[in-house]
Design an enzyme around this catalytic site. Structure first.
Site, PDB file in Angstrom:
ATOM      1  N   LEU A 248       0.872  -0.978   0.074  1.00 30.36           N
ATOM      2  CA  LEU A 248       0.003   0.043  -0.175  1.00 30.36           C
ATOM      3  C   LEU A 248       1.003   1.133   0.018  1.00 30.36           C
ATOM      4  O   LEU A 248       2.033   1.120   0.689  1.00 30.36           O
ATOM      5  CB  LEU A 248      -0.806  -0.086   1.158  1.00 30.36           C
ATOM      6  CG  LEU A 248      -1.958  -0.949   1.327  1.00 30.36           C
ATOM      7  CD1 LEU A 248      -2.742  -0.856   2.640  1.00 30.36           C
ATOM      8  CD2 LEU A 248      -3.142  -1.040   0.101  1.00 30.36           C
ATOM      9  N   ASP A 249       0.587   2.312  -0.649  1.00 33.71           N
ATOM     10  CA  ASP A 249       1.517   3.413  -0.504  1.00 33.71           C
ATOM     11  C   ASP A 249       1.572   4.387   0.719  1.00 33.71           C
ATOM     12  O   ASP A 249       0.663   3.711   1.557  1.00 33.71           O
ATOM     13  CB  ASP A 249       0.542   4.570  -1.716  1.00 33.71           C
ATOM     14  CG  ASP A 249       0.623   4.039  -3.158  1.00 33.71           C
ATOM     15  OD1 ASP A 249       1.249   3.255  -3.396  1.00 33.71           O
ATOM     16  OD2 ASP A 249      -0.307   4.461  -3.742  1.00 33.71           O
ATOM     17  N   LYS A 250       2.275   4.813   0.837  1.00 28.51           N
ATOM     18  CA  LYS A 250       2.877   5.563   2.171  1.00 28.51           C
ATOM     19  C   LYS A 250       1.559   6.209   2.675  1.00 28.51           C
ATOM     20  O   LYS A 250       1.159   6.247   3.954  1.00 28.51           O
ATOM     21  CB  LYS A 250       3.960   6.665   2.061  1.00 28.51           C
ATOM     22  CG  LYS A 250       4.301   7.048   3.269  1.00 28.51           C
ATOM     23  CD  LYS A 250       5.713   7.846   3.093  1.00 28.51           C
ATOM     24  CE  LYS A 250       6.048   8.875   4.634  1.00 28.51           C
ATOM     25  NZ  LYS A 250       7.018   9.661   4.084  1.00 28.51           N
TER      26      LYS A 250
END
Ligand code: URA
Length: 240
Positions: free
Chosen positions: A102-104
């Site tokens: 998952l992206d930051k």
């Protein structure tokens, strides 16, 4: 495997505390006392007890994390906080890793395990497992977008995504939606909306198949999976 490592892994305390237990004579292997932490045991076939209670060896760990924004989906990093840093030291012992990415700035459901076989199965493109996200979008999401997502969206690199299910919750200058995708291309949801001239301003993964984020978990909290959930993930197949 060394007895002190097994006991530390199974939550009997730090190495020092485990040493104390051994010294006290609390630990037995097949009814023989073990005092030396370096003693090698077979965690599957030996009958290990601590104060007479059997030690059950669990080689794999499975955690559901409610990932908060601001941490990266990696096992270690010199500068940034990782999802593994959110686990208690004891839960890090068996070297679990996040499954998928998952992206930051993305929040929500993340599986953390050391079961490589399960991770491999879940990430296999052949499985087509649906991942459902809730998102807030800058822009009015329309029925035309629903159709475009269903047919496949051409991303900035020319790749055309597989059919995705877009469900509009609120369609306004700022919209709210659910989207289910069966792939895991880099920044996929954000790039799909960019392709229809809209911007994702908030993204949260809610589910993988019918495995849902536990709403009792606050951001940054995690819990172990129960047997039913592990079984479900191990047998998760694409819904056709
Ligand atoms: N799609 C994205 O754009 N980001 C994520 O973190 C997950 C899916």
């Amino acid at each position: 495997m060394r007895i002190d490592k097994l006991l530390a892994n199974e939550g009997y305390g730090s190495r020092k505390e485990v040493k104390q237990l051994l010294k006290q004579g609390a630990v037995q292997n097949n009814n023989c006392m073990i005092k030396n932490g370096k003693t090698h045991i077979d965690p599957i076939n030996d009958f290990i007890t601590v104060f007479g209670e059997q030690v059950i060896y669990k080689p794999f760990v499975y955690f559901m994390l409610h990932k908060p924004a601001g941490v990266i989906t990696a096992t270690e990093d010199n500068r940034e906080e990782t999802v593994i840093d959110l686990l208690e030291p004891l839960d890090q012992l068996r070297e679990p890793f996040p499954v998928g990415r998952l992206d930051k700035d993305t929040e929500g459901l993340l599986l953390i395990t050391n079961d490589g076989k399960l991770a491999h199965q879940l990430l296999s493109p052949k499985k087509d497992i649906g991942k459902t996200y809730y998102a807030r979008i800058d822009g009015k999401v329309t029925e035309e977008d629903v159709l475009t997502f269903k047919q496949g969206v051409r991303l900035d690199d020319g790749y055309v995504t597989k059919s995705a299910r877009l469900e509009i919750i609120i369609s306004d200058v700022e919209s709210e939606i659910y989207v289910t995708i069966t792939e895991g291309k880099y920044h996929q949801v954000k790039r799909m909306f960019a392709a229809v001239d809209k911007t994702v301003i908030y993204l949260k993964r809610m589910a993988m198949g019918d495995w849902y984020l536990d709403n009792q978990l606050e951001k940054g909290e995690y819990r172990e999976l129960d047997e039913k959930e592990i079984h479900y993930l191990q047998h998760l197949e694409a819904k056709k």
